[in-house]
Design a protein around this motif. Sequence first.
Motif, PDB file in Angstrom:
ATOM      1  N   LEU A 262       0.829  -1.204   0.000  1.00 51.43           N
ATOM      2  CA  LEU A 262       0.000   0.000   0.000  1.00 51.43           C
ATOM      3  C   LEU A 262       0.865   1.256   0.000  1.00 51.43           C
ATOM      4  CD1 LEU A 262      -2.816   1.314   0.229  1.00 51.43           C
ATOM      5  CD2 LEU A 262      -2.579   1.144   2.717  1.00 51.43           C
ATOM      6  N   GLU A 263       1.924   1.265   0.802  1.00 56.14           N
ATOM      7  CA  GLU A 263       2.833   2.407   0.840  1.00 56.14           C
ATOM      8  C   GLU A 263       3.483   2.624  -0.527  1.00 56.14           C
ATOM      9  OE1 GLU A 263       4.158   3.841   4.752  1.00 56.14           O
ATOM     10  OE2 GLU A 263       2.333   4.195   3.618  1.00 56.14           O
ATOM     11  N   GLU A 264       3.825   1.533  -1.197  1.00 58.48           N
ATOM     12  CA  GLU A 264       4.457   1.639  -2.511  1.00 58.48           C
ATOM     13  C   GLU A 264       3.490   2.214  -3.541  1.00 58.48           C
ATOM     14  OE1 GLU A 264       6.690  -1.262  -5.791  1.00 58.48           O
ATOM     15  OE2 GLU A 264       6.099  -2.038  -3.818  1.00 58.48           O
ATOM     16  N   ILE A 265       2.225   1.800  -3.470  1.00 56.19           N
ATOM     17  CA  ILE A 265       1.212   2.322  -4.396  1.00 56.19           C
ATOM     18  C   ILE A 265       1.017   3.818  -4.177  1.00 56.19           C
ATOM     19  CG2 ILE A 265      -1.250   2.266  -4.958  1.00 56.19           C
ATOM     20  CD1 ILE A 265      -1.161  -0.744  -4.428  1.00 56.19           C
ATOM     21  N   PHE A 266       0.933   4.227  -2.901  1.00 60.61           N
ATOM     22  CA  PHE A 266       0.758   5.649  -2.599  1.00 60.61           C
ATOM     23  C   PHE A 266       1.961   6.465  -3.057  1.00 60.61           C
ATOM     24  CE2 PHE A 266      -2.411   5.014   1.125  1.00 60.61           C
ATOM     25  CZ  PHE A 266      -3.430   4.865   0.204  1.00 60.61           C
ATOM     26  N   GLU A 267       3.142   5.866  -3.009  1.00 61.12           N
ATOM     27  CA  GLU A 267       4.343   6.583  -3.433  1.00 61.12           C
ATOM     28  C   GLU A 267       4.390   6.728  -4.951  1.00 61.12           C
ATOM     29  OE1 GLU A 267       9.219   6.248  -2.965  1.00 61.12           O
ATOM     30  OE2 GLU A 267       7.897   4.856  -1.907  1.00 61.12           O
ATOM     31  N   GLN A 268       3.949   5.696  -5.660  1.00 53.72           N
ATOM     32  CA  GLN A 268       3.994   5.727  -7.121  1.00 53.72           C
ATOM     33  C   GLN A 268       2.898   6.615  -7.705  1.00 53.72           C
ATOM     34  OE1 GLN A 268       3.754   1.607  -8.207  1.00 53.72           O
ATOM     35  NE2 GLN A 268       5.937   1.221  -7.850  1.00 53.72           N
ATOM     36  N   PHE A 269       1.738   6.590  -7.106  1.00 57.86           N
ATOM     37  CA  PHE A 269       0.624   7.388  -7.613  1.00 57.86           C
ATOM     38  C   PHE A 269       0.387   8.560  -6.650  1.00 57.86           C
ATOM     39  CE2 PHE A 269       0.206   3.111  -9.256  1.00 57.86           C
ATOM     40  CZ  PHE A 269       0.016   3.340 -10.609  1.00 57.86           C
TER      41      PHE A 269
END
Length: 424
Positions: free
Chosen positions: A55-62
């Motif tokens: 989830l943290e990675e998704i928020f960072e990418q988008f």
Amino acid sequence: MNSGWVRTLYLHRQRLLLLTIVIITLLSLLGFQRFSFDNEARGLFRTNDETFEQLEEIFEQFRPDENDCLVILKRPGDTFFTPASIAQLQQLVSTLEEDELVSHVVSVFSPEMLVCDPLPRPLVPPADTSGVDWSNVEEEVLTHPISGGNLITADSKSMMMVIQLGNQDLLVSDYQPTVDHLQQVLRRWRADSGIEAYLTGLPPVRVEIFRSIKTDTFNLMLAGACVAVCIALLAFRHWALAFMAVAGAGIGSFWALGLLSLTGVKINLITTILPVLVVVIGLTDAVHLVFDIRESRVRGIKPERAAWLAVRRLGVACAFTSITTAIGFGSLSVSSIEVISQFGITCAVGTLITFLAVVVVVPWLASTGIVGGAYQGRVSRDSLCLKKFSVSYADFILKYRFVVLGLFAAFLIWMTLTTLQLHP
């Protein structure tokens, strides 16, 4: 606690006890200078597993969707789609986008909302456009694949705008000024336009929650202190005895919050109950000590020796109750949910700090002439009745101990079977 140095400390070194109290209190005051609240909203749900990392990675990418505020609008009269209403709504969008933290407002008026027939044109034209069939515009908005059912309800009674706050992960303190400003903008616009408009979404809700945490923490501390005073006065019926018990537990709560803050611990939504929790835990030990001190004073023992005898007889027992309580809280530290783990650690440390305060503050107060000497050893009639009842109750339990043990064993088995049927 019958060691020679402990006996000397409580009988002849009251000034050393006072010095200890002063030093720890000063450290706690220093800690309160760093007292703060954890305003990372996502921290309440942070875990140590792979799912949260994804989830943290998704928020960072988008971009995190947690930063989106929603404006809910109620239809004025029969329709939104009149030149006057459209002008007011478009003016609202422009005003909302003026805030520095607002990156974009998604609505039926957004530039990306287009209709191709065959050339692209805005889904909703400017309000001052001449020759517009607004009933046809309403129909196009309701049937548009993006706006229909998402930004406007099927019956056209409500409309929604999505206010995007920045493109990075934000703390509550980062967007609190913006949320307050948006609330003010909507209040003024609602008064001028006559259209009902409300701000909602995660940011406004979190702002209110974290604002209430700040007030609730101090309100709970005040409420806990009032309850402790009432219980102590009801139990002892003498101001000096009640003051000993309340002061020990209250100072323990103060030390716990101050020393934890000194180490960088922040108060969050879960640990808000810490002050009241440690007061309750500390009050139990303090009441035991004060009852023993009262019994010694009734027998004519001097205040200094009464304080020492209470520590000698009950110190180890109170220490083990606090240690077992701290171990129980400490077991929560193995939780994969970070906020639960932190709650267990802070409560465990707070319990031990409160115990230290009780075994230092209560005996020192009892050894002073102002507090300890104020109680002359008189026992009220209701205290004698309570003592008589306690003796009779203890005799009954000991006489029928095997029957009582069997009943509670059966009750424990029944509760265990009931617990196994619980489902998360």
